[in-house]
Write a protein that holds these residues in place. Structure first.
Motif, PDB file in Angstrom:
ATOM      1  N   ALA A 159      20.810   4.625  -8.844  1.00  0.00           N
ATOM      2  CA  ALA A 159      22.264   4.666  -8.666  1.00  0.00           C
ATOM      3  C   ALA A 159      22.692   3.712  -7.558  1.00  0.00           C
ATOM      4  CB  ALA A 159      22.713   6.098  -8.342  1.00  0.00           C
ATOM      5  N   TYR A 160      21.897   3.613  -6.524  1.00  0.00           N
ATOM      6  CA  TYR A 160      22.204   2.727  -5.403  1.00  0.00           C
ATOM      7  C   TYR A 160      22.222   1.268  -5.853  1.00  0.00           C
ATOM      8  CZ  TYR A 160      21.940   1.171  -0.498  1.00  0.00           C
ATOM      9  OH  TYR A 160      22.194   0.606   0.729  1.00  0.00           O
ATOM     10  N   LEU A 161      21.224   0.880  -6.647  1.00  0.00           N
ATOM     11  CA  LEU A 161      21.197  -0.482  -7.176  1.00  0.00           C
ATOM     12  C   LEU A 161      22.316  -0.701  -8.182  1.00  0.00           C
ATOM     13  CD1 LEU A 161      17.371  -1.116  -7.599  1.00  0.00           C
ATOM     14  CD2 LEU A 161      18.921  -2.331  -6.070  1.00  0.00           C
TER      15      LEU A 161
ATOM     16  N   PHE B 238      30.297 -10.495  -2.938  1.00  0.00           N
ATOM     17  CA  PHE B 238      30.834 -11.441  -3.905  1.00  0.00           C
ATOM     18  C   PHE B 238      29.995 -11.535  -5.176  1.00  0.00           C
ATOM     19  CE2 PHE B 238      33.081 -12.801  -0.116  1.00  0.00           C
ATOM     20  CZ  PHE B 238      34.344 -13.088  -0.625  1.00  0.00           C
ATOM     21  N   GLU B 239      28.789 -10.963  -5.176  1.00  0.00           N
ATOM     22  CA  GLU B 239      27.959 -10.965  -6.374  1.00  0.00           C
ATOM     23  C   GLU B 239      28.277  -9.790  -7.293  1.00  0.00           C
ATOM     24  OE1 GLU B 239      25.806 -13.228  -7.317  1.00  0.00           O
ATOM     25  OE2 GLU B 239      25.984 -14.476  -5.521  1.00  0.00           O
ATOM     26  N   ALA B 240      29.050  -8.822  -6.825  1.00  0.00           N
ATOM     27  CA  ALA B 240      29.318  -7.612  -7.598  1.00  0.00           C
ATOM     28  C   ALA B 240      30.271  -7.893  -8.744  1.00  0.00           C
ATOM     29  CB  ALA B 240      29.888  -6.527  -6.684  1.00  0.00           C
ATOM     30  N   ARG B 241      30.136  -7.123  -9.807  1.00  0.00           N
ATOM     31  CA  ARG B 241      30.973  -7.320 -10.984  1.00  0.00           C
ATOM     32  C   ARG B 241      32.463  -7.132 -10.669  1.00  0.00           C
ATOM     33  NH1 ARG B 241      28.538  -4.874 -16.585  1.00  0.00           N
ATOM     34  NH2 ARG B 241      26.551  -6.013 -16.617  1.00  0.00           N
ATOM     35  N   LEU B 242      32.797  -6.073  -9.943  1.00  0.00           N
ATOM     36  CA  LEU B 242      34.207  -5.843  -9.660  1.00  0.00           C
ATOM     37  C   LEU B 242      34.810  -7.013  -8.888  1.00  0.00           C
ATOM     38  CD1 LEU B 242      34.469  -2.043  -8.738  1.00  0.00           C
ATOM     39  CD2 LEU B 242      35.053  -3.176 -10.893  1.00  0.00           C
ATOM     40  N   MET B 243      34.099  -7.509  -7.907  1.00  0.00           N
ATOM     41  CA  MET B 243      34.602  -8.644  -7.148  1.00  0.00           C
ATOM     42  C   MET B 243      34.764  -9.868  -8.051  1.00  0.00           C
ATOM     43  SD  MET B 243      35.607  -9.650  -4.114  1.00  0.00           S
ATOM     44  CE  MET B 243      34.811  -8.812  -2.730  1.00  0.00           C
TER      45      MET B 243
ATOM     46  N   GLU C 278      17.659  -8.180 -10.551  1.00  0.00           N
ATOM     47  CA  GLU C 278      16.819  -8.906  -9.601  1.00  0.00           C
ATOM     48  C   GLU C 278      17.618  -9.333  -8.369  1.00  0.00           C
ATOM     49  OE1 GLU C 278      13.518  -9.305  -9.407  1.00  0.00           O
ATOM     50  OE2 GLU C 278      13.617  -7.862 -11.052  1.00  0.00           O
ATOM     51  N   ARG C 279      18.858  -9.781  -8.579  1.00  0.00           N
ATOM     52  CA  ARG C 279      19.692 -10.144  -7.429  1.00  0.00           C
ATOM     53  C   ARG C 279      19.944  -8.936  -6.533  1.00  0.00           C
ATOM     54  NH1 ARG C 279      22.842 -13.329 -11.076  1.00  0.00           N
ATOM     55  NH2 ARG C 279      24.445 -11.685 -11.115  1.00  0.00           N
ATOM     56  N   ALA C 280      20.204  -7.796  -7.156  1.00  0.00           N
ATOM     57  CA  ALA C 280      20.474  -6.583  -6.379  1.00  0.00           C
ATOM     58  C   ALA C 280      19.239  -6.163  -5.585  1.00  0.00           C
ATOM     59  CB  ALA C 280      20.928  -5.454  -7.298  1.00  0.00           C
ATOM     60  N   LYS C 281      18.078  -6.241  -6.216  1.00  0.00           N
ATOM     61  CA  LYS C 281      16.847  -5.882  -5.507  1.00  0.00           C
ATOM     62  C   LYS C 281      16.595  -6.833  -4.336  1.00  0.00           C
ATOM     63  CE  LYS C 281      14.261  -3.722  -9.316  1.00  0.00           C
ATOM     64  NZ  LYS C 281      13.052  -3.822 -10.161  1.00  0.00           N
ATOM     65  N   THR C 282      16.771  -8.128  -4.570  1.00  0.00           N
ATOM     66  CA  THR C 282      16.568  -9.102  -3.502  1.00  0.00           C
ATOM     67  C   THR C 282      17.523  -8.846  -2.343  1.00  0.00           C
ATOM     68  OG1 THR C 282      15.812 -10.782  -5.066  1.00  0.00           O
ATOM     69  CG2 THR C 282      16.609 -11.561  -2.939  1.00  0.00           C
ATOM     70  N   TYR C 283      18.773  -8.567  -2.679  1.00  0.00           N
ATOM     71  CA  TYR C 283      19.785  -8.293  -1.649  1.00  0.00           C
ATOM     72  C   TYR C 283      19.420  -7.055  -0.834  1.00  0.00           C
ATOM     73  CZ  TYR C 283      24.325  -6.883   0.293  1.00  0.00           C
ATOM     74  OH  TYR C 283      25.335  -6.482   1.130  1.00  0.00           O
ATOM     75  N   GLN C 284      19.064  -5.976  -1.502  1.00  0.00           N
ATOM     76  CA  GLN C 284      18.804  -4.725  -0.800  1.00  0.00           C
ATOM     77  C   GLN C 284      17.495  -4.740  -0.024  1.00  0.00           C
ATOM     78  OE1 GLN C 284      20.746  -2.405  -0.143  1.00  0.00           O
ATOM     79  NE2 GLN C 284      22.430  -2.701  -1.572  1.00  0.00           N
TER      80      GLN C 284
END
Length: 440
Positions: free
Chosen positions: A279-281, A291-296, A358-364
């Motif tokens: 859920a966190y990812l 800025f990588e998020a879908r809503l943004m 993969e972007r989310a994992k790298t970011y977190q």
């Protein structure tokens, strides 16, 4: 001494940034039975101490909303034989720093001090917790500041939207009313109310402790016994849990402002849920990854409907939410809401891409070490881990848990967590194209 303190703070940051992955957490128990987590670093003569008392503003008694906030804000306004000026001078004289904060579920106290003045620092903090003066002049000064803030909140669209959303969901539960109280409740608080709030909330059975820096386990044990032994043994009962229930729709609160503010969301996920990392990812991909998020991307970058939009998981002690916030011009907020609804449905129906995951994992995983940027943040992290019932090994295993989340996990959790049929928007402003309706 001030210059030395600042230099030590900067040096502590360099220690933490390189040592986060191998943080050696000692679990300490004092002779008096108090427990703490400790990261010992003797090379820097500086200590950060963190206390957290579970309960926070949710322990306010009926009709006394704001008592805990006023009490916490007044703790450093004099203690024992020291009035407010003397307390401030004593703290300044040993280059100690104390910060008192309060939230829905906890009172937080952060202290930093030099090793050579540890005893004096502990005595100051102890006095503020055990013997606060609550002098009339000091209380009235802090009350006036709080009332001024509350009056400003009445004219702030963000605050109005957040409080209306909370009131809709939580009703008469403490979460449903302003944690700092209202102008009426705060004006009516007495010194006895502050004393009661102190006894209800700052107690031995609700305290969590962590320290980082130049202090041994034995020294921390003795410090805890001196600091905490004279606090009340037990606190007031915690409030009941809340089952969050919402329906899809929009609640409009008319307010004269050039742009509308919307708070949106529904039920979230508990912190101890086995699917929390998925859920966190998912939230990182959807609305929590900048800025990588879908809503943004969809609401700001593609359509220019807002300067900022975000979502986050809010696992409170007695309820859990999945919420977000957006602001847009009155004539464009309806379009922004339509886009958010569409994206909510798309994630449920289509999932996310391998590239997004993969972007989310790298970011977190990359951002996690940056949280350990000093003794103070380390102590705060250790207390938070205790309150979340995590083990010391969590620091070493956390990124592996992030990496283990699969696309299938994300898709399954999206279908379980994100409920378009429950997505509710509370909008404050003069939105065009949205029906005005009374608060539910």
């Amino acid at each position: 001494m001030k210059r030395l303190f600042l230099a030590l703070t900067v040096t502590a940051c360099s220690f933490a940034a390189t040592a986060w992955a191998a943080v050696d957490i000692q679990q300490v128990e004092s002779p008096g039975g108090f427990k703490a987590w400790l990261v010992e670093e003797p090379s820097i003569p500086f200590v950060a101490l963190e206390l957290r008392f579970r309960g926070g503003t949710s322990l306010d008694e009926p009709g006394k909303r704001g008592a805990t906030s006023l009490m916490v804000s007044t703790l450093e306004e004099g203690a024992a034989e020291m009035d407010a000026s003397a307390f401030a001078a004593a703290k300044e004289g040993i280059a100690a720093k104390i910060r008192y904060d309060v939230g829905d579920d906890a009172v937080s106290i952060s202290m930093s001090f030099l090793s050579e003045t540890r005893d004096e620092a502990v005595e100051l903090l102890r006095a503020s917790l055990v013997e606060p003066r609550f002098d009339e002049q000091a209380v009235e000064r802090v009350r006036a500041q709080l009332l001024s803030n509350l009056q400003s909140d009445l004219k702030d669209p963000d605050t109005i939207a957040s409080r209306a959303f909370d009131a809709m969901i939580f009703g008469d539960h403490p979460y449903g009313t302003p944690p700092d109280g209202t102008p009426e409740t705060v004006a009516a608080l007495t010194r006895d109310d502050l004393v009661t709030a102190l006894k209800n909330g700052l107690t031995q059975d609700r305290v969590y402790v962590a320290a980082a820096g130049d202090i041994t386990a034995d020294e921390l044990g003795a410090l805890m016994d001196r600091l905490l032994s004279d606090l009340p043994e037990t606190g007031a009962p915690l409030p009941a849990d809340v089952e969050v229930q919402t329906e899809a729709g929009v609640t409009v609160i008319p307010f004269d402002t050039p742009q509308s503010v919307a708070v949106f969301g529904h039920k979230g996920m508990k912190r101890d849920d086995p699917d929390f990392f998925a859920a966190y990812l998912l939230n990182t991909i959807f609305g929590g990854g900048g800025f990588e998020a879908r809503l943004m991307n969809e609401v700001r970058e593609k359509r220019g409907l807002t300067y900022g939009i975000y979502s986050y998981l809010a696992p409170k002690d007695h309820a859990e939410l999945f919420v977000g916030r957006v602001a847009s011009a009155n004539d464009r907020i309806a379009e922004a809401i339509d886009v958010i609804r569409d994206e909510w449905r798309k994630v449920v129906e289509e999932g996310v891409t391998p590239e997004e995951l993969e972007r989310a994992k790298t970011y977190q995983t990359g951002a996690y070490p940056l949280r350990f940027d000093g003794n103070g943040p380390i102590a705060q992290i250790l207390v938070g881990m205790q309150m979340d019932d995590l083990t010391p090994e969590y620091i070493e295993t956390r990124n592996a848990k992030i990496e283990a989340v699969t696309l299938e996990d994300i898709q399954r959790v999206a279908q379980e967590l994100m409920k378009p049929e429950a997505l509710h928007f509370t909008v404050v402003g003069r939105p065009e194209g949205l029906d005005e309706a009374p608060m539910q």
